[in-house]
Design a protein around this motif. Structure first.
Motif, PDB file in Angstrom:
ATOM      1  N   ASP A  18     -38.204  17.256  -2.832  1.00 32.16           N
ATOM      2  CA  ASP A  18     -39.097  18.092  -2.522  1.00 32.16           C
ATOM      3  C   ASP A  18     -40.476  17.249  -2.613  1.00 32.16           C
ATOM      4  OD1 ASP A  18     -37.191  20.314  -2.128  1.00 32.16           O
ATOM      5  OD2 ASP A  18     -37.723  20.831  -4.399  1.00 32.16           O
ATOM      6  N   ALA A  19     -40.621  16.404  -3.454  1.00 28.32           N
ATOM      7  CA  ALA A  19     -41.910  15.766  -3.652  1.00 28.32           C
ATOM      8  C   ALA A  19     -42.031  14.621  -2.307  1.00 28.32           C
ATOM      9  CB  ALA A  19     -41.732  14.886  -5.072  1.00 28.32           C
ATOM     10  N   PRO A 196     -55.638  28.835  -9.037  1.00 30.03           N
ATOM     11  CA  PRO A 196     -55.900  27.462  -9.913  1.00 30.03           C
ATOM     12  C   PRO A 196     -54.651  27.120 -10.563  1.00 30.03           C
ATOM     13  CG  PRO A 196     -57.590  29.159 -10.125  1.00 30.03           C
ATOM     14  CD  PRO A 196     -56.392  29.976  -9.488  1.00 30.03           C
ATOM     15  N   GLN A 197     -53.749  28.076 -11.249  1.00 30.87           N
ATOM     16  CA  GLN A 197     -52.956  27.533 -12.098  1.00 30.87           C
ATOM     17  C   GLN A 197     -51.585  27.085 -11.353  1.00 30.87           C
ATOM     18  OE1 GLN A 197     -51.775  29.508 -15.681  1.00 30.87           O
ATOM     19  NE2 GLN A 197     -53.779  30.135 -16.002  1.00 30.87           N
ATOM     20  N   ALA A 198     -51.459  27.802  -9.921  1.00 34.10           N
ATOM     21  CA  ALA A 198     -50.684  27.077  -9.078  1.00 34.10           C
ATOM     22  C   ALA A 198     -50.880  25.712  -8.644  1.00 34.10           C
ATOM     23  CB  ALA A 198     -50.317  28.106  -7.936  1.00 34.10           C
ATOM     24  N   ILE A 199     -52.061  25.425  -8.500  1.00 36.19           N
ATOM     25  CA  ILE A 199     -52.609  24.122  -8.119  1.00 36.19           C
ATOM     26  C   ILE A 199     -52.391  22.920  -9.435  1.00 36.19           C
ATOM     27  CG2 ILE A 199     -54.423  22.661  -7.739  1.00 36.19           C
ATOM     28  CD1 ILE A 199     -55.642  25.085  -6.046  1.00 36.19           C
ATOM     29  N   GLU A 200     -52.778  23.539 -10.490  1.00 34.85           N
ATOM     30  CA  GLU A 200     -52.512  22.986 -11.690  1.00 34.85           C
ATOM     31  C   GLU A 200     -51.048  22.713 -11.932  1.00 34.85           C
ATOM     32  OE1 GLU A 200     -52.682  23.399 -16.559  1.00 34.85           O
ATOM     33  OE2 GLU A 200     -53.590  25.111 -15.298  1.00 34.85           O
ATOM     34  N   CYS A 201     -50.313  23.561 -11.494  1.00 40.98           N
ATOM     35  CA  CYS A 201     -48.684  23.288 -11.621  1.00 40.98           C
ATOM     36  C   CYS A 201     -48.195  22.063 -11.023  1.00 40.98           C
ATOM     37  CB  CYS A 201     -48.059  24.577 -11.353  1.00 40.98           C
ATOM     38  SG  CYS A 201     -46.207  24.551 -11.321  1.00 40.98           S
ATOM     39  N   LEU A 202     -48.588  22.221  -9.586  1.00 42.81           N
ATOM     40  CA  LEU A 202     -48.380  21.065  -8.579  1.00 42.81           C
ATOM     41  C   LEU A 202     -48.956  19.659  -9.172  1.00 42.81           C
ATOM     42  CD1 LEU A 202     -48.888  22.709  -5.202  1.00 42.81           C
ATOM     43  CD2 LEU A 202     -46.910  21.925  -6.213  1.00 42.81           C
ATOM     44  N   PHE A 203     -50.143  19.785  -9.686  1.00 41.80           N
ATOM     45  CA  PHE A 203     -50.665  18.433 -10.236  1.00 41.80           C
ATOM     46  C   PHE A 203     -49.802  17.876 -11.620  1.00 41.80           C
ATOM     47  CE2 PHE A 203     -55.276  19.591  -9.200  1.00 41.80           C
ATOM     48  CZ  PHE A 203     -55.072  19.486  -7.798  1.00 41.80           C
ATOM     49  N   GLN A 231     -44.758  35.025 -12.808  1.00 44.45           N
ATOM     50  CA  GLN A 231     -44.133  35.010 -11.233  1.00 44.45           C
ATOM     51  C   GLN A 231     -44.937  35.045 -10.170  1.00 44.45           C
ATOM     52  OE1 GLN A 231     -43.643  37.180 -13.843  1.00 44.45           O
ATOM     53  NE2 GLN A 231     -41.522  36.578 -14.691  1.00 44.45           N
ATOM     54  N   ASP A 232     -46.188  35.398 -10.409  1.00 42.76           N
ATOM     55  CA  ASP A 232     -47.095  35.225  -9.317  1.00 42.76           C
ATOM     56  C   ASP A 232     -47.391  33.723  -8.843  1.00 42.76           C
ATOM     57  OD1 ASP A 232     -46.923  38.219  -8.796  1.00 42.76           O
ATOM     58  OD2 ASP A 232     -48.978  38.505 -10.019  1.00 42.76           O
ATOM     59  N   VAL A 233     -47.790  33.097 -10.319  1.00 42.50           N
ATOM     60  CA  VAL A 233     -48.142  31.760 -10.057  1.00 42.50           C
ATOM     61  C   VAL A 233     -46.796  31.187  -9.456  1.00 42.50           C
ATOM     62  CG1 VAL A 233     -48.434  29.714 -11.353  1.00 42.50           C
ATOM     63  CG2 VAL A 233     -49.494  31.814 -12.183  1.00 42.50           C
ATOM     64  N   TYR A 234     -45.546  31.397  -9.911  1.00 42.66           N
ATOM     65  CA  TYR A 234     -44.464  30.613  -9.505  1.00 42.66           C
ATOM     66  C   TYR A 234     -44.235  31.025  -7.680  1.00 42.66           C
ATOM     67  CZ  TYR A 234     -39.764  29.380  -9.207  1.00 42.66           C
ATOM     68  OH  TYR A 234     -38.350  28.589  -8.834  1.00 42.66           O
ATOM     69  N   GLN A 235     -44.626  31.921  -7.384  1.00 42.96           N
ATOM     70  CA  GLN A 235     -44.403  32.073  -5.951  1.00 42.96           C
ATOM     71  C   GLN A 235     -45.554  31.523  -5.170  1.00 42.96           C
ATOM     72  OE1 GLN A 235     -44.369  36.698  -5.571  1.00 42.96           O
ATOM     73  NE2 GLN A 235     -42.393  36.916  -6.534  1.00 42.96           N
ATOM     74  N   GLN A 236     -47.020  31.443  -5.666  1.00 44.14           N
ATOM     75  CA  GLN A 236     -47.977  30.816  -5.153  1.00 44.14           C
ATOM     76  C   GLN A 236     -47.667  29.125  -5.038  1.00 44.14           C
ATOM     77  OE1 GLN A 236     -50.775  32.156  -3.677  1.00 44.14           O
ATOM     78  NE2 GLN A 236     -50.695  30.075  -2.689  1.00 44.14           N
ATOM     79  N   VAL A 237     -47.137  28.740  -6.145  1.00 49.49           N
ATOM     80  CA  VAL A 237     -46.791  27.411  -6.189  1.00 49.49           C
ATOM     81  C   VAL A 237     -45.741  27.378  -4.930  1.00 49.49           C
ATOM     82  CG1 VAL A 237     -45.520  25.348  -7.210  1.00 49.49           C
ATOM     83  CG2 VAL A 237     -46.918  26.958  -8.606  1.00 49.49           C
ATOM     84  N   GLN A 238     -44.662  28.095  -4.908  1.00 44.76           N
ATOM     85  CA  GLN A 238     -43.671  28.044  -3.740  1.00 44.76           C
ATOM     86  C   GLN A 238     -44.412  27.902  -2.227  1.00 44.76           C
ATOM     87  OE1 GLN A 238     -41.243  31.308  -4.824  1.00 44.76           O
ATOM     88  NE2 GLN A 238     -39.288  29.548  -4.927  1.00 44.76           N
ATOM     89  N   THR A 239     -45.423  28.963  -2.102  1.00 47.99           N
ATOM     90  CA  THR A 239     -46.238  28.964  -0.943  1.00 47.99           C
ATOM     91  C   THR A 239     -46.811  27.618  -0.646  1.00 47.99           C
ATOM     92  OG1 THR A 239     -46.498  31.406  -1.014  1.00 47.99           O
ATOM     93  CG2 THR A 239     -48.010  30.134   0.118  1.00 47.99           C
TER      94      THR A 239
END
Length: 265
Positions: A18-19, A196-203, A231-239
């Motif tokens: 994935d990376a 923001p936390q979805a972006i932080e998660c990716l970083f 769950q909302d953050v998780y889905q945003q990361v997937q997006t």
């Protein structure tokens, strides 16, 4: 009675494949850029990035050794790599704390190198996080909490989300309600924190570190079991992974650099 919210497993979101796929897509997006002020990620052409890459390899390997609590000698490096470590002020005997501090210094150097044209610097704070807009000839400052690596990534994520107007305001113009907020305040907090936390998660995942959402409500006196924030953050990361073009421009730049140096190289 307050019920804890079960968090999804963020660790499965960014496998090695994935990376690589995400980096490939970010590289494609970079090749389409027309803005000359945006930093190009190329280890072969950018000596500073190459040096940062060598530093990361050394520090990350020793970090993993200490994290695993294995009794292993610190990794030996050739003279060429050793020369790239002189700016890190590492002690002769590496401790987990010294490596963690050096990794945070490394992140500061990477951010300040990538965004030098943005007139903003990342700064270690001894207190709480705060953003100070640029004034006169002084660049804007992103101060992260207590020198913590995770806090730096969190504050950078907010910077990436903020548009030009918000970057001219202290703390991006946000009013912060401290822990102990009401249910309505908590809902408002979670709404603005998803991206923001979805972006932080990716970083965080790009750096090979575990990620956990922060609802910042340790002293909540209401039932939080119905919150879908994690769950909302998780889905945003997937997006963001499937549609990296929807990431803010500066988030693309830093994520591309982190994936290139930390996850794929």
């Amino acid at each position: 009675m307050i019920s804890p919210t079960v968090s999804p497993d963020f660790s499965n979101l960014l496998s090695t494949i994935d990376a690589k796929n995400l980096l490939h897509r970010l590289n494609e997006l970079q090749s389409q850029k027309t803005n000359p002020t945006e930093h190009s990620i190329n280890l072969e052409e950018d000596a500073s990035l190459k040096k940062l890459s060598l530093q990361w390899q050394y520090l990350a390997n020793n970090y993993l050794i200490h994290s695993a609590k294995e009794i292993i000698e610190p990794i030996k490096v050739c003279e060429f790599i050793q020369n790239s470590l002189t700016d890190l002020n590492l002690q002769n005997e590496l401790s987990f704390e010294s490596i963690e501090r050096a990794l945070t210094d490394w992140l500061i150097d990477l951010f300040n190198h990538l965004f030098i044209s943005k007139q903003v610097i990342l700064v270690r704070s001894t207190g709480e996080p705060e953003y100070f807009p640029a004034q006169s000839n002084q660049p804007a400052r992103i101060e992260f909490a207590h020198g913590f690596f995770a806090s730096a990534l969190h504050e950078i994520s907010h910077f990436c989300m903020a548009g030009e107007r918000r970057r001219q305001l202290p703390d991006f113009g946000y009013w912060y309600a401290p822990d102990g907020r009401s249910a309505a305040q908590q809902q408002a907090f979670e709404r603005v924190e998803v991206k923001p936390q979805a972006i932080e998660c990716l970083f965080t995942l790009a750096c090979g570190r575990p990620f956990q959402v922060s609802q910042d409500n340790l002293f909540a006196d209401f039932d939080t079991s119905g919150s879908t924030f994690a769950q909302d953050v998780y889905q945003q990361v997937q997006t963001y992974i499937t549609k990296p073009d929807t990431l803010p421009s500066d988030a693309k730049t830093l994520l591309q650099a982190l994936l290139t140096i930390c996850a794929v190289s």
